[in-house]
Design a protein around this motif. Sequence first.
Motif, PDB file in Angstrom:
ATOM      1  N   ASN A 454      30.302  43.102  38.324  1.00 63.49           N
ATOM      2  CA  ASN A 454      30.461  44.011  38.909  1.00 63.49           C
ATOM      3  C   ASN A 454      32.090  44.738  38.896  1.00 63.49           C
ATOM      4  O   ASN A 454      32.573  44.476  38.652  1.00 63.49           O
ATOM      5  N   LYS A 455      31.666  46.544  39.358  1.00 62.20           N
ATOM      6  CA  LYS A 455      32.869  46.886  39.801  1.00 62.20           C
ATOM      7  C   LYS A 455      33.489  45.986  41.004  1.00 62.20           C
ATOM      8  O   LYS A 455      33.768  45.579  42.094  1.00 62.20           O
ATOM      9  N   VAL A 456      35.074  45.540  41.030  1.00 64.50           N
ATOM     10  CA  VAL A 456      35.870  45.643  41.346  1.00 64.50           C
ATOM     11  C   VAL A 456      36.520  46.543  42.316  1.00 64.50           C
ATOM     12  O   VAL A 456      37.033  47.358  41.742  1.00 64.50           O
ATOM     13  N   LEU A 457      36.570  45.949  43.986  1.00 67.73           N
ATOM     14  CA  LEU A 457      36.414  47.226  44.850  1.00 67.73           C
ATOM     15  C   LEU A 457      38.198  46.538  44.949  1.00 67.73           C
ATOM     16  O   LEU A 457      38.915  47.411  45.666  1.00 67.73           O
ATOM     17  N   ALA A 458      38.364  45.393  45.301  1.00 62.94           N
ATOM     18  CA  ALA A 458      40.273  44.508  45.615  1.00 62.94           C
ATOM     19  C   ALA A 458      40.178  43.058  45.167  1.00 62.94           C
ATOM     20  O   ALA A 458      39.355  42.469  44.700  1.00 62.94           O
ATOM     21  N   ALA A 459      41.194  42.935  44.802  1.00 64.61           N
ATOM     22  CA  ALA A 459      41.655  41.805  44.569  1.00 64.61           C
ATOM     23  C   ALA A 459      42.765  41.078  45.075  1.00 64.61           C
ATOM     24  O   ALA A 459      43.995  42.176  45.428  1.00 64.61           O
ATOM     25  N   SER A 460      42.937  40.113  45.264  1.00 62.56           N
ATOM     26  CA  SER A 460      44.534  39.305  45.724  1.00 62.56           C
ATOM     27  C   SER A 460      44.343  38.135  45.804  1.00 62.56           C
ATOM     28  O   SER A 460      43.370  37.345  45.772  1.00 62.56           O
ATOM     29  N   LEU A 461      45.469  37.496  46.547  1.00 68.77           N
ATOM     30  CA  LEU A 461      45.618  36.144  46.823  1.00 68.77           C
ATOM     31  C   LEU A 461      45.167  35.926  47.924  1.00 68.77           C
ATOM     32  O   LEU A 461      45.656  36.576  49.092  1.00 68.77           O
ATOM     33  N   LEU A 462      44.604  34.741  48.277  1.00 72.56           N
ATOM     34  CA  LEU A 462      44.411  34.685  49.707  1.00 72.56           C
ATOM     35  C   LEU A 462      45.303  34.442  50.472  1.00 72.56           C
ATOM     36  O   LEU A 462      45.160  34.683  51.185  1.00 72.56           O
ATOM     37  N   ALA A 463      46.341  33.996  49.855  1.00 72.79           N
ATOM     38  CA  ALA A 463      47.621  32.715  50.411  1.00 72.79           C
ATOM     39  C   ALA A 463      49.003  34.436  50.489  1.00 72.79           C
ATOM     40  O   ALA A 463      48.829  33.600  52.337  1.00 72.79           O
ATOM     41  N   SER A 464      48.898  35.108  50.285  1.00 73.34           N
ATOM     42  CA  SER A 464      49.500  35.664  50.486  1.00 73.34           C
ATOM     43  C   SER A 464      49.073  37.233  50.612  1.00 73.34           C
ATOM     44  O   SER A 464      50.426  38.122  51.012  1.00 73.34           O
ATOM     45  N   GLY A 465      48.244  37.675  50.182  1.00 76.93           N
ATOM     46  CA  GLY A 465      47.622  39.459  50.508  1.00 76.93           C
ATOM     47  C   GLY A 465      48.077  39.629  48.812  1.00 76.93           C
ATOM     48  O   GLY A 465      48.169  41.025  49.249  1.00 76.93           O
ATOM     49  N   LYS A 466      48.589  39.092  48.686  1.00 77.45           N
ATOM     50  CA  LYS A 466      49.254  40.012  47.256  1.00 77.45           C
ATOM     51  C   LYS A 466      48.778  40.067  46.292  1.00 77.45           C
ATOM     52  O   LYS A 466      47.599  39.508  46.582  1.00 77.45           O
ATOM     53  N   VAL A 467      48.418  41.415  45.739  1.00 75.63           N
ATOM     54  CA  VAL A 467      47.531  42.638  45.355  1.00 75.63           C
ATOM     55  C   VAL A 467      47.380  41.774  43.646  1.00 75.63           C
ATOM     56  O   VAL A 467      48.503  41.916  42.364  1.00 75.63           O
TER      57      VAL A 467
END
Length: 518
Positions: A454-467
């Motif tokens: 699937n196409k990725v719309l967003a990816a980040s670390l849950l702990a810090s929000g770092k993309v």
Amino acid sequence: MRFFIKKQNEALNLKNIIMKFRSVRCVKIIMRLLTANGLTVCLIALLLIGSRSGLFAQSSVTTNKNAQDQKMQWWRQARFGMFIHWGVYAQLAGVYKGHSQARGGAEWIMNRMKIPVKSYQSFAKQFNPVKFNADSWVRMAKEAGMKYIIITAKHHDGFAMFGTHASPWNIVDATPYGKDVLKMLAEACKKYDIRLGFYYSQAQDWNNPGGSAARKLTREGWPNPDSAKIDAYTAAHHGHWDPLQTTASFADYIDRVAVPQVKELLSNYGKISVLWWDTPTNMTREAAEKLQALLKLQPGIITNDRLKRPDFPGDTKTPEQKIPDAAALDGKDWETCMTMNGTWGYRASDHNWKSDTTLIHNLCDIASKGGNYLLNIGPKPDGTFPEASVDRLREIGQWMKVNSEAIYATNASPLPPFDWGRCTRKAEKGNTILYLSVFHWPADGKLIVPGLKNKVLAASLLASGKVISTNKSKQGLVLTLPAKAPDPIASVIKLVVQGEMTTYHPKSNSTISTGALD
Ligand code: FHN
């Protein structure tokens, strides 16, 4: 056209009549209308019925399914609960006459050690859990991220941890403590918004006459010099070892103890969310029906699959001490119950504690397969939790404070389990959120998610929000991660991908099994 609409209306009326009178009667009516109103009406009626009959059948199924979904909603969102095994057995802590119990959980000490009824009952006179603090127990559960508590209201030794009129063998009447711990626990659960459930041993009861007893050999207890005699006795008496156990029939026990006690439990403690039956040893259909009928006292109560097999499946399957493979999932709700060490009831000598890592990985694994984790505590006789349990609850709680979004209200993974961790899923406005719990952080910073197209719309670390940056490769999606894992046990990556995804389910004939029930 008008003719068709008129005939259709007539047909719809006919359908309503049919819905009222159903089957045989409905056929008779069709036949009558066939002669009265002509073939057209009947044909349209049959068409409507034909096209919707599946739907009629379906709609009652759907209504039932909706009601069930609604009932199960809190439980499915919870994913994590606390099991508590506490009773007089905690006083013995796995030791009798100086011998350490050879086999099984310490809550079985009376049966495995073949302790006579009167001797076992004398231990209640020492049971005085003055350090019991319901508030602190519930707070520990809450801070660990648990959403519900299931406590042994009565285990197989028949000892009621509540004030009951059905038997003097209870914490209020038989101990120096003299207080109803379930009352206090119910109040604390209400205060902290934690759901409360009762474990109830409906068939086995080794103290109240007439209760059943699973037969265990004396060698599972201690090297009793009378082993041969006792084993012969238990063989001849359906597992009982003391004549006091058989002075009443099983039916009497159900009517005089189990039914009134379950009635008390479902009437006197406010809202009860779960009745956790255990074990169906020698259970009869008649007894199961009587007990099941009492559940109406608590609308919406959830029950498990241990009342009586196989005709009383309850709402949840209960694999014990194990986590089913994805292939065994059959769409039924399930809950793995598990000890933190090797015993349910307190055993002083059991130091075989699972690590924080194992417990957190288990929680992620279970959530990734759409199940709940019911993690056990065996409190000490003084009313406190063993230190090792407290430590583990605290560690899990710290992990949950950061990562619980990857656990609560999630669905099973749409992808097969990974070597490096687990995945849970949430639907969001036609798209899917995937939570990747990474147990083994990649040394080269590249994490491959096999099979994800699937196409990725967003990816980040849950702990810090770092993309996190992502790109596609032949093997699957590649995530480029920072060198250091945010959490040494499990770091969660939140991926939002385009489109809806459904649970991964490899083709298989296996189903979730509960395992041997004592
Ligand atoms: O015999 C019990 C055992 O003591 C414990 O209560 C577990 C918890 O699921 N259930 C029974 C065995 O299946």
